[in-house]
Design an enzyme around this catalytic site. Structure first.
Site, PDB file in Angstrom:
ATOM      1  N   ASP A   1       0.851  -1.189   0.000  1.00  0.00           N
ATOM      2  CA  ASP A   1       0.000   0.000   0.000  1.00  0.00           C
ATOM      3  C   ASP A   1       0.882   1.233   0.000  1.00  0.00           C
ATOM      4  OD1 ASP A   1      -2.206  -1.644   0.144  1.00  0.00           O
ATOM      5  OD2 ASP A   1      -2.903  -0.924   2.089  1.00  0.00           O
TER       6      ASP A   1
ATOM      7  N   ASP B   1      -6.733  -5.783   7.828  1.00  0.00           N
ATOM      8  CA  ASP B   1      -5.378  -5.594   7.320  1.00  0.00           C
ATOM      9  C   ASP B   1      -4.344  -5.776   8.428  1.00  0.00           C
ATOM     10  OD1 ASP B   1      -6.020  -5.114   4.683  1.00  0.00           O
ATOM     11  OD2 ASP B   1      -5.963  -2.925   4.864  1.00  0.00           O
TER      12      ASP B   1
END
Length: 139
Positions: free
Chosen positions: A88, A117
């Site tokens: 990310d 996550d």
């Protein structure tokens, strides 16, 4: 042969579309892919429960000098469960912070009901330092 959709492929498609919408800052489109009872978990941070609260956070992050993108390295599904292995990137002005994330998504009725996550705070710190140095040096 049947006309029913392949569930794992459908689940993977929903998660991919969700990330695409986040990258485009198409928050309304991303929210359409979330179940009303969504639970968003991030490693060692408080869980966010409910579509209204998740929407508030996502809308709060939708600002001109902020951005998000992701490189999806691996994605796999078993029924309504989707696992992701990705990098990310959070964009804060000229700084691009990259960090590894392992995500678990659970779908209900074709929408994401769990977004869980896992990442290392050390990896986020490293990504921040690298991003700042690159922004300063132009590399």
């Amino acid at each position: 042969m049947t006309d029913e959709p392949d569930m794992p492929e459908t689940a993977v498609t929903v998660v991919r579309e969700f990330f695409r919408a986040l990258e485009l800052s198409a928050i309304d489109e991303a929210l359409e892919l979330l179940h009303p009872e969504i639970v968003w978990k991030n490693a060692s941070l408080p869980s966010v429960r409910g579509k209204k609260r998740v929407a508030g956070l996502l809308r709060g992050l939708d600002r001109p000098k902020l951005g998000f993108s992701a490189d999806m390295h691996h994605i796999a599904a078993d029924g309504d469960i989707v696992l992701t292995d990705r990098t990310d990137y959070l964009h804060v002005g000229p700084v691009r912070i990259g960090f590894w994330v392992s995500g678990t998504f659970e779908l209900r009725d074709g929408r994401i009901v769990l977004w869980d996550d896992h990442f290392s705070k050390g990896n986020v710190l490293r990504g921040t330092v690298v991003g700042v140095v690159k922004a300063i040096t132009g590399r």
